[in-house]
Design an enzyme around this catalytic site. Structure first.
Site, PDB file in Angstrom:
ATOM      1  N   ASP A  69      34.027  35.673  42.085  1.00 52.72           N
ATOM      2  CA  ASP A  69      32.932  36.486  41.559  1.00 52.72           C
ATOM      3  C   ASP A  69      32.379  35.889  40.261  1.00 52.72           C
ATOM      4  O   ASP A  69      32.944  34.944  39.703  1.00 52.72           O
ATOM      5  CB  ASP A  69      33.388  37.942  41.336  1.00 52.72           C
ATOM      6  CG  ASP A  69      34.774  38.049  40.688  1.00 52.72           C
ATOM      7  OD1 ASP A  69      35.249  37.051  40.108  1.00 52.72           O
ATOM      8  OD2 ASP A  69      35.380  39.125  40.756  1.00 52.72           O
ATOM      9  N   ASN A 138      41.546  50.628  39.085  1.00 49.31           N
ATOM     10  CA  ASN A 138      40.941  51.547  40.064  1.00 49.31           C
ATOM     11  C   ASN A 138      41.032  50.994  41.483  1.00 49.31           C
ATOM     12  O   ASN A 138      40.378  51.493  42.390  1.00 49.31           O
ATOM     13  CB  ASN A 138      39.479  51.846  39.690  1.00 49.31           C
ATOM     14  CG  ASN A 138      38.589  50.613  39.762  1.00 49.31           C
ATOM     15  OD1 ASN A 138      39.046  49.514  40.079  1.00 49.31           O
ATOM     16  ND2 ASN A 138      37.319  50.783  39.461  1.00 49.31           N
ATOM     17  N   HIS A 140      40.171  47.911  42.524  1.00 48.64           N
ATOM     18  CA  HIS A 140      39.209  46.907  42.963  1.00 48.64           C
ATOM     19  C   HIS A 140      39.855  45.534  43.090  1.00 48.64           C
ATOM     20  O   HIS A 140      40.813  45.216  42.380  1.00 48.64           O
ATOM     21  CB  HIS A 140      37.966  46.870  42.063  1.00 48.64           C
ATOM     22  CG  HIS A 140      38.116  46.198  40.731  1.00 48.64           C
ATOM     23  ND1 HIS A 140      38.245  46.902  39.553  1.00 48.64           N
ATOM     24  CD2 HIS A 140      38.133  44.889  40.382  1.00 48.64           C
ATOM     25  CE1 HIS A 140      38.325  46.047  38.544  1.00 48.64           C
ATOM     26  NE2 HIS A 140      38.267  44.819  39.021  1.00 48.64           N
ATOM     27  N   GLU A 145      34.235  47.464  43.900  1.00 49.65           N
ATOM     28  CA  GLU A 145      34.622  48.725  43.287  1.00 49.65           C
ATOM     29  C   GLU A 145      34.863  49.786  44.366  1.00 49.65           C
ATOM     30  O   GLU A 145      34.461  49.601  45.523  1.00 49.65           O
ATOM     31  CB  GLU A 145      33.494  49.184  42.352  1.00 49.65           C
ATOM     32  CG  GLU A 145      33.225  48.225  41.184  1.00 49.65           C
ATOM     33  CD  GLU A 145      34.216  48.387  40.031  1.00 49.65           C
ATOM     34  OE1 GLU A 145      35.379  48.734  40.272  1.00 49.65           O
ATOM     35  OE2 GLU A 145      33.801  48.159  38.875  1.00 49.65           O
TER      36      GLU A 145
HETATM   37  C1  GLP Z   1      38.267  41.639  37.081  1.00 46.90           C
HETATM   38  C2  GLP Z   1      38.164  40.591  38.184  1.00 46.90           C
HETATM   39  C3  GLP Z   1      39.235  40.769  39.236  1.00 46.90           C
HETATM   40  C4  GLP Z   1      40.564  40.994  38.568  1.00 46.90           C
HETATM   41  C5  GLP Z   1      40.539  42.239  37.732  1.00 46.90           C
HETATM   42  C6  GLP Z   1      41.871  42.551  37.069  1.00 46.90           C
HETATM   43  O1  GLP Z   1      37.536  42.770  37.337  1.00 46.90           O
HETATM   44  N1  GLP Z   1      36.890  40.584  38.814  1.00 46.90           N
HETATM   45  O2  GLP Z   1      39.263  39.627  40.070  1.00 46.90           O
HETATM   46  O3  GLP Z   1      41.575  41.107  39.556  1.00 46.90           O
HETATM   47  O4  GLP Z   1      39.559  42.059  36.738  1.00 46.90           O
HETATM   48  O5  GLP Z   1      41.959  41.833  35.872  1.00 46.90           O
HETATM   49  P1  GLP Z   1      43.280  41.533  35.067  1.00 46.90           P
HETATM   50  O6  GLP Z   1      44.036  40.551  35.900  1.00 46.90           O
HETATM   51  O7  GLP Z   1      42.809  40.943  33.778  1.00 46.90           O
HETATM   52  O8  GLP Z   1      43.995  42.813  34.904  1.00 46.90           O
END
Ligand code: GLP
Length: 258
Positions: A69, A138, A140, A145
């Site tokens: 992304d 949440n 995702h 989302e």
């Molecule tokens: C972002 C990314 C996801 C990731 C998520 C969790 O939203 N788009 O790919 O898994 O954050 O992030 P973290 O690993 O920093 O908790």
């Protein structure tokens, strides 16, 4: 799903790195196609892969990679872009050519057209051999989302307030976080041949439990991974703390290791 409960984040990083190493070495001269995630969760695994590259001859030279992304409005030069994040935390420190590390263009004039182009580029490359994922509080994955279609393709999507606030730590403040993104869809992610998702910490425990033990539902997008035949979930004790059947998963790991 294969559930691996590890004592700490370092142990989890080694398990994730092992999965990468198997796929990269298995692909040989043809090179593996890797699906890379940003966020904090995979960073220790990337550091472990960099170490194996430097000390154990693990080479990514023949490979290619696709990011999950990107923020709309941010280009490769922006410090907070995912394009830049993955280079700083992983790919610049291994031997994969920079031009082989692909991400959606957050500055494209037509984000929806760019999303369709990116989805097609993944397919044209033969699909992804191994996708690493984190998970949002949440539920995702990538930037899908709650409410995302379980069959969604790469698309232009809006972030929820919860995700904007969670990701504000990478920006000066929450008002600087872009409101929309280009993200691989849940259908796109599920086409990867293998998936390894990693999560640590108590704040991920509810999402981890919903993903593994809840109903398959757009309310918890990661639950769609129950439909995939080759998913490994690597979690520390805190992230596993709300799993009803944690003892069964531990026992299964033990039996398979014997
Ligand atoms: C972002 C990314 C996801 C990731 C998520 C969790 O939203 N788009 O790919 O898994 O954050 O992030 P973290 O690993 O920093 O908790």
């Amino acid at each position: 799903m294969e559930i691996v409960i590890v004592p700490d984040a370092e142990a989890g990083a080694r398990v994730v790195a092992d999965r990468f190493e198997r796929v990269v070495r298995g692909a040989g001269e043809q090179g593996a196609t890797l699906g890379l995630a940003t966020g904090s969760s995979p960073v220790l695994a990337y550091a472990e892969l960099i170490r194996r590259h430097r000390e154990e001859g693990l080479s990514f030279a023949a490979g290619r990679a696709f990011l999950l992304d990107e923020y709309v409005g941010l280009g490769p030069a922006d410090a907070q872009s995912y394009h830049r994040f993955i280079r700083e935390h992983f790919t610049a420190d291994v031997d994969i050519p920079d031009a082989a590390v692909l991400s959606p263009d957050g500055t494209a004039a037509d984000p929806s057209a760019e999303a369709a182009r990116y989805d097609a580029a993944i397919a044209a490359a033969g699909g992804i051999d191994l996708q690493v994922l984190g998970i949002g509080t949440n539920g995702h994955i990538a930037f899908n989302e709650p409410g995302s279609s379980l069959s969604s393709r790469t698309r232009h999507a809006a972030l929820t307030r919860a995700t904007i606030e969670a990701n504000a730590r990478f920006f000066a403040d929450a008002s600087e976080v872009p409101r929309t993104v280009l993200t691989q869809g849940l259908g796109t992610v599920r086409e990867a041949r293998r998936i390894v998702l990693t999560a640590t910490g108590e704040r991920k425990a509810a999402a981890v439990a919903a993903m593994i033990e809840g109903a398959v539902s757009a309310r918890w997008p990661a639950s769609c991974l129950q439909l995939h035949p080759a998913v490994t979930v690597v979690v520390d004790e805190a992230a596993a703390s709300r799993l009803e059947l944690a003892e069964d998963y531990r026992a299964a790991q033990q039996v398979l290791a014997d």
